[in-house]
Write an enzyme that holds these catalytic residues in place. Structure first.
Site, mmCIF file in Angstrom:
data_model
loop_
_atom_site.group_PDB
_atom_site.id
_atom_site.type_symbol
_atom_site.label_atom_id
_atom_site.label_comp_id
_atom_site.label_asym_id
_atom_site.label_seq_id
_atom_site.Cartn_x
_atom_site.Cartn_y
_atom_site.Cartn_z
ATOM 1 N N SER A 69 0.571 -1.823 -0.041
ATOM 2 C CA SER A 69 0.155 -0.413 0.463
ATOM 3 C C SER A 69 0.875 1.048 0.159
ATOM 4 O O SER A 69 1.970 1.405 0.539
ATOM 5 C CB SER A 69 -0.830 0.139 1.255
ATOM 6 O OG SER A 69 -1.722 0.786 0.914
ATOM 7 N N ASP A 70 0.049 2.294 -0.398
ATOM 8 C CA ASP A 70 0.854 3.716 -0.137
ATOM 9 C C ASP A 70 0.151 4.858 -0.486
ATOM 10 O O ASP A 70 -1.089 4.913 -1.409
ATOM 11 C CB ASP A 70 1.396 3.961 -1.893
ATOM 12 C CG ASP A 70 2.668 4.947 -1.504
ATOM 13 O OD1 ASP A 70 4.065 4.973 -0.571
ATOM 14 O OD2 ASP A 70 2.660 5.915 -2.311
ATOM 15 N N THR A 71 0.788 6.081 0.045
ATOM 16 C CA THR A 71 -0.360 6.834 0.195
ATOM 17 C C THR A 71 -0.179 8.434 -0.302
ATOM 18 O O THR A 71 1.181 8.601 0.050
ATOM 19 C CB THR A 71 -0.700 6.887 1.710
ATOM 20 O OG1 THR A 71 -2.348 5.930 1.811
ATOM 21 C CG2 THR A 71 -2.271 8.744 2.062
#
Length: 187
Positions: A69-71
Site C-alpha cells: 500500500s502507498d498513500t
C-alpha cells in the site's frame, strides 16, 4: 490459511488490519520510492508503488498473499509525499491551508497467480492555518512520516474542516475495499 503479509512498516495500517480481524504478519518492503516518477497520474503512482512493494515481498515469500500500500496527498496536480525536513513540512501545510486536497491510497494484493490492484480516494478541506498553527503542529513531530505532512488520526485532526469519502483511506488503507478483495483471495 496462512496470514496475509503486510508489506509495510506503518503502524496505522497494522492497526486497521487488526481492527477488521485480518490475520497478518509484517514484512516491510524496502522499495526505493524515488525510482517512480511522480509525473505519472497520482492514481497510477500510488497503484504502481503499492504493486512494487507487494511484488518485492512476494518474491521473497512465494506461495503467500501479500498486501502492499502507498498513500499520497494531491493538491491540484501536485503529489505531496512525506516531508524531507521541517521546512518541507511547513511548505506543505501552508499549501494545504484553507484548501481542498485529495488523499489517495493505492493497494495491491498479490499471490503467485492473482493480482488485485485498486485505490481509495477521499477529499479533505483544511481550515485556514496561521503560522502559529503550523509551527505548533510541526513542533509536535507528527508531520514527518506522513504524506502531506499530517496525520488525521492524531493531532492533525485539528487541521481538518471537512472530509468527503472514506476516512480510512486518509489514515492509510481503504479498509472496506481491502476486506472484500482479501476475501476473494482466501476462497
Amino acid at each position: 490459511m496462512q496470514p496475509l503479509i503486510l508489506a509495510s512498516r506503518s503502524p496505522r495500517r497494522q492497526e486497521l488490519l487488526k481492527q477488521v480481524n485480518i490475520p497478518f504478519e509484517t514484512m516491510p518492503s524496502d522499495v526505493d520510492e524515488s525510482r517512480y516518477p511522480k509525473e505519472s497520474s497520482p492514481t497510477q503512482y500510488v497503484e504502481t508503488l503499492a504493486c512494487a512493494k507487494a511484488d518485492h515481498v512476494l518474491q521473497q515469500h512465494p506461495g503467500r498473499i501479500v498486501l502492499g500500500s502507498d498513500t499520497v496527498v494531491v493538491i491540484g496536480d501536485k503529489i505531496l509525499g512525506k516531508p524531507r525536513d521541517t521546512e518541507d513540512a511547513r511548505e506543505m501545510l501552508k499549501e494545504l491551508s484553507g484548501q481542498v486536497h485529495s488523499v489517495l491510497t493505492g493497494v495491491a494484493i498479490l499471490s503467485d497467480d492473482r493480482r488485485t490492484v485498486f485505490h481509495g480516494r477521499a477529499d479533505v478541506r483544511f481550515y485556514q492555518l496561521t503560522d502559529e498553527d503550523i509551527q505548533h503542529y510541526i513542533d509536535s513531530g507528527e508531520p514527518f512520516d506522513k504524506a502531506g505532512a499530517y496525520g488525521i488520526q492524531g493531532l492533525g485532526a485539528m487541521l481538518v474542516e471537512e472530509i468527503k469519502g472514506d476516512y480510512f483511506t486518509i489514515v492509510g488503507m481503504p479498509v472496506a475495499q481491502v476486506v472484500r478483495a482479501w476475501r476473494s483471495f482466501s476462497q
